[in-house]
Write a protein that holds these residues in place. Structure first.
Motif, PDB file in Angstrom:
ATOM      1  N   LEU A  50       6.243-105.301  38.390  1.00 33.33           N
ATOM      2  CA  LEU A  50       4.991-105.280  38.074  1.00 33.33           C
ATOM      3  C   LEU A  50       4.147-104.691  38.402  1.00 33.33           C
ATOM      4  O   LEU A  50       3.173-103.938  37.998  1.00 33.33           O
ATOM      5  CB  LEU A  50       4.572-106.753  38.056  1.00 33.33           C
ATOM      6  N   LEU A  51       4.206-104.069  39.954  1.00 29.76           N
ATOM      7  CA  LEU A  51       3.126-103.299  40.517  1.00 29.76           C
ATOM      8  C   LEU A  51       3.402-101.852  40.327  1.00 29.76           C
ATOM      9  O   LEU A  51       2.781-100.935  40.877  1.00 29.76           O
ATOM     10  CB  LEU A  51       3.251-103.656  42.088  1.00 29.76           C
ATOM     11  N   GLY A  52       4.687-101.632  39.844  1.00 27.49           N
ATOM     12  CA  GLY A  52       4.953-100.115  39.679  1.00 27.49           C
ATOM     13  C   GLY A  52       6.459 -99.809  40.091  1.00 27.49           C
ATOM     14  O   GLY A  52       7.195-100.798  40.050  1.00 27.49           O
ATOM     15  N   VAL A  53       6.548 -98.782  40.734  1.00 31.79           N
ATOM     16  CA  VAL A  53       7.932 -98.182  40.943  1.00 31.79           C
ATOM     17  C   VAL A  53       8.091 -98.397  42.696  1.00 31.79           C
ATOM     18  O   VAL A  53       7.112 -97.997  43.122  1.00 31.79           O
ATOM     19  CB  VAL A  53       8.165 -96.678  40.584  1.00 31.79           C
ATOM     20  N   GLU A  54       8.984 -98.831  43.099  1.00 27.44           N
ATOM     21  CA  GLU A  54       9.453 -99.125  44.385  1.00 27.44           C
ATOM     22  C   GLU A  54      10.703 -98.367  44.639  1.00 27.44           C
ATOM     23  O   GLU A  54      11.610 -98.773  43.856  1.00 27.44           O
ATOM     24  CB  GLU A  54       9.436-100.470  44.946  1.00 27.44           C
ATOM     25  N   LEU A  55      10.676 -97.852  45.852  1.00 28.39           N
ATOM     26  CA  LEU A  55      12.111 -97.332  46.494  1.00 28.39           C
ATOM     27  C   LEU A  55      12.422 -98.318  47.658  1.00 28.39           C
ATOM     28  O   LEU A  55      11.846 -98.802  48.609  1.00 28.39           O
ATOM     29  CB  LEU A  55      11.863 -95.881  47.194  1.00 28.39           C
ATOM     30  N   LYS A  56      13.584 -98.875  47.307  1.00 28.84           N
ATOM     31  CA  LYS A  56      14.019 -99.844  48.255  1.00 28.84           C
ATOM     32  C   LYS A  56      15.088 -99.134  49.329  1.00 28.84           C
ATOM     33  O   LYS A  56      16.074 -98.795  48.707  1.00 28.84           O
ATOM     34  CB  LYS A  56      14.556-101.050  47.700  1.00 28.84           C
ATOM     35  N   VAL A  57      14.674 -99.130  50.498  1.00 35.46           N
ATOM     36  CA  VAL A  57      15.628 -98.545  51.478  1.00 35.46           C
ATOM     37  C   VAL A  57      16.129 -99.587  52.520  1.00 35.46           C
ATOM     38  O   VAL A  57      15.363-100.061  53.315  1.00 35.46           O
ATOM     39  CB  VAL A  57      14.917 -97.497  52.138  1.00 35.46           C
ATOM     40  N   GLY A  58      17.313-100.061  52.344  1.00 35.63           N
ATOM     41  CA  GLY A  58      17.640-101.072  53.122  1.00 35.63           C
ATOM     42  C   GLY A  58      16.985-102.385  52.674  1.00 35.63           C
ATOM     43  O   GLY A  58      17.024-102.833  51.323  1.00 35.63           O
ATOM     44  N   ARG A  59      15.987-102.998  53.503  1.00 32.46           N
ATOM     45  CA  ARG A  59      15.294-103.993  53.308  1.00 32.46           C
ATOM     46  C   ARG A  59      13.881-103.816  53.132  1.00 32.46           C
ATOM     47  O   ARG A  59      13.044-104.676  52.829  1.00 32.46           O
ATOM     48  CB  ARG A  59      15.644-105.180  54.612  1.00 32.46           C
ATOM     49  N   LYS A  60      13.709-102.476  53.268  1.00 33.92           N
ATOM     50  CA  LYS A  60      12.272-102.027  53.244  1.00 33.92           C
ATOM     51  C   LYS A  60      11.766-101.610  51.898  1.00 33.92           C
ATOM     52  O   LYS A  60      12.818-101.085  51.271  1.00 33.92           O
ATOM     53  CB  LYS A  60      11.878-100.910  54.245  1.00 33.92           C
TER      54      LYS A  60
ATOM     55  N   ALA B  13      23.467 -94.534  56.048  1.00 30.96           N
ATOM     56  CA  ALA B  13      24.162 -95.477  55.630  1.00 30.96           C
ATOM     57  C   ALA B  13      23.568 -96.633  54.807  1.00 30.96           C
ATOM     58  O   ALA B  13      24.102 -97.345  53.953  1.00 30.96           O
ATOM     59  CB  ALA B  13      25.380 -96.180  56.529  1.00 30.96           C
ATOM     60  N   THR B  14      22.188 -96.573  54.866  1.00 27.21           N
ATOM     61  CA  THR B  14      21.294 -97.535  54.152  1.00 27.21           C
ATOM     62  C   THR B  14      21.447 -97.423  52.650  1.00 27.21           C
ATOM     63  O   THR B  14      21.490 -96.542  52.242  1.00 27.21           O
ATOM     64  CB  THR B  14      20.085 -97.370  54.579  1.00 27.21           C
ATOM     65  N   ARG B  15      21.301 -98.865  51.966  1.00 22.92           N
ATOM     66  CA  ARG B  15      21.435 -98.780  50.651  1.00 22.92           C
ATOM     67  C   ARG B  15      20.202 -98.158  50.127  1.00 22.92           C
ATOM     68  O   ARG B  15      19.106 -99.011  50.670  1.00 22.92           O
ATOM     69  CB  ARG B  15      21.916 -99.945  50.090  1.00 22.92           C
ATOM     70  N   VAL B  16      20.191 -97.496  48.969  1.00 31.72           N
ATOM     71  CA  VAL B  16      18.805 -96.979  48.331  1.00 31.72           C
ATOM     72  C   VAL B  16      18.890 -97.228  46.795  1.00 31.72           C
ATOM     73  O   VAL B  16      19.644 -97.035  46.276  1.00 31.72           O
ATOM     74  CB  VAL B  16      18.671 -95.404  48.580  1.00 31.72           C
ATOM     75  N   GLU B  17      17.768 -97.730  46.452  1.00 30.22           N
ATOM     76  CA  GLU B  17      17.679 -98.318  45.103  1.00 30.22           C
ATOM     77  C   GLU B  17      16.170 -98.088  44.846  1.00 30.22           C
ATOM     78  O   GLU B  17      15.385 -98.297  45.468  1.00 30.22           O
ATOM     79  CB  GLU B  17      17.798 -99.775  44.911  1.00 30.22           C
ATOM     80  N   ILE B  18      15.901 -97.632  43.229  1.00 28.00           N
ATOM     81  CA  ILE B  18      14.871 -97.453  42.831  1.00 28.00           C
ATOM     82  C   ILE B  18      14.687 -98.590  42.048  1.00 28.00           C
ATOM     83  O   ILE B  18      15.410 -99.206  41.096  1.00 28.00           O
ATOM     84  CB  ILE B  18      14.642 -96.366  41.844  1.00 28.00           C
ATOM     85  N   GLN B  19      13.471 -99.405  42.158  1.00 30.11           N
ATOM     86  CA  GLN B  19      13.343-100.698  41.331  1.00 30.11           C
ATOM     87  C   GLN B  19      11.895-100.502  40.608  1.00 30.11           C
ATOM     88  O   GLN B  19      10.806-100.004  41.236  1.00 30.11           O
ATOM     89  CB  GLN B  19      13.128-101.777  42.242  1.00 30.11           C
ATOM     90  N   HIS B  20      11.938-101.181  39.449  1.00 36.33           N
ATOM     91  CA  HIS B  20      10.760-101.260  38.572  1.00 36.33           C
ATOM     92  C   HIS B  20      10.057-102.640  38.665  1.00 36.33           C
ATOM     93  O   HIS B  20      10.850-103.198  38.184  1.00 36.33           O
ATOM     94  CB  HIS B  20      11.027-100.906  37.079  1.00 36.33           C
TER      95      HIS B  20
END
Length: 161
Positions: free
Chosen positions: A52-62, A43-50
């Motif tokens: 300055l360091l590159g591409v991050e996958l945000k899973v919940g708070r991680k 049920a954790t929210r998953v986002e792809i964020q761009h």
């Protein structure tokens, strides 16, 4: 019709594009490395964020740093499922196409849920989605995450004249 029969119907309609089937038949046949998710909850929210360091996958708070957008898209499907570990193809040229297939399967599954149980309640649809996600997660985890480090074959033959 019961919840399980609807889930079976949707799995049959997906056929070749059933997510665990893609994982077993297309991904695990390749040379892969395993990737571990630290906090795996479906049920954790998953986002792809761009950033300055590159591409991050945000899973919940991680926040997980990814080498490229294709890898982030690929991992996001498994993060949404709540998988603890998955196999990631070592050949980065294949990841983008596989991410397309996995995302397509994911969204097509939800479209089929809406189409098949159109007349049912919202709660029934949510339960069916939850059952399908649990089924996919179980099949992916049963298939395994491959080896921690990819296998390198040291067979280099030089031609002698």
């Amino acid at each position: 019709m019961s919840l399980e029969s609807y889930a079976q119907l949707i799995q049959e309609q997906l056929g070749e594009s059933w997510l665990p089937r893609i994982y077993r038949e297309r991904i695990l046949k390749l040379r892969t490395r395993s990737y571990q998710f630290e906090s795996a909850k479906p049920a954790t929210r998953v986002e792809i964020q761009h950033t300055l360091l590159g591409v991050e996958l945000k899973v919940g708070r991680k926040r997980l740093l990814c080498p490229d957008l294709a890898t982030a898209r690929y991992l996001s499907v498994f993060a949404r499922l709540g998988c603890k570990a998955v196999a990631v193809p070592y050949d980065i040229t294949k990841i983008s196409h596989l991410a397309d297939e996995l995302e397509s399967s994911w969204y097509r599954m939800f479209l089929l849920v809406e189409q098949e149980v159109r007349s049912e309640s919202t709660r029934f649809k949510a339960r069916l989605r939850g059952l399908l996600i649990a089924k996919i997660r179980a099949e992916v985890e049963e298939a395994g995450a491959g080896t921690r480090v990819p296998e390198f074959r040291q067979t280099t033959k030089q031609q002698t004249k």
